[in-house]
Design an enzyme around this catalytic site. Sequence first.
Site, mmCIF file in Angstrom:
data_model
loop_
_atom_site.group_PDB
_atom_site.id
_atom_site.type_symbol
_atom_site.label_atom_id
_atom_site.label_comp_id
_atom_site.label_asym_id
_atom_site.label_seq_id
_atom_site.Cartn_x
_atom_site.Cartn_y
_atom_site.Cartn_z
ATOM 1 C CG MET A 1 32.365 -64.342 -20.320
ATOM 2 S SD MET A 1 31.359 -64.001 -21.671
ATOM 3 C CE MET A 1 31.162 -62.266 -21.628
ATOM 4 N N PRO A 2 34.455 -64.176 -23.685
ATOM 5 C CG PRO A 2 33.801 -63.974 -25.937
ATOM 6 C CD PRO A 2 34.522 -63.288 -24.825
ATOM 7 C CG PHE A 3 34.829 -71.386 -22.920
ATOM 8 C CD1 PHE A 3 35.980 -71.577 -22.174
ATOM 9 C CD2 PHE A 3 34.300 -72.456 -23.610
ATOM 10 C CE1 PHE A 3 36.586 -72.816 -22.118
ATOM 11 C CE2 PHE A 3 34.896 -73.698 -23.563
ATOM 12 C CZ PHE A 3 36.045 -73.885 -22.811
#
Length: 130
Positions: A1-3
């Site tokens: 995360m983040p993507f």
Amino acid sequence: MPFLRFDLIEGRSDAEIQRLLDVTHEVLVETLHVPSRDRYQVVHQHPKSSIVALDTGLDINRTDKLVMLQLTSRPRDKASKLEFYRVLAERLSSSCGVAPTDLMISFVINADEDWSFGMGRAQFVTGELH
């Protein structure tokens, strides 16, 4: 995360794409303080005719080196986002030959319950991740 989702115009070599991903991840770790093993990146390449990226009235000239980056993330503070934009533009320019005018970034913000990293669980909610 983040993507991270990268939308690119076809034509880059595998090495160029790998460098783009590596530099972006380095900046993400540095500016948003993401753990180094927290890496989720997908590249989509499109024919030139399939991407339209005008300048929103800002007199920005774009080339075939355009990088459209959509970053899905938990909430981030404004200062961190601004630092990410600035540092990424600088590094992609110096390390990948991507002009700052060819970089467009959009954050999509969601909540802890919107993430499952596997095993059928929401790890931010269960406490497995913080």
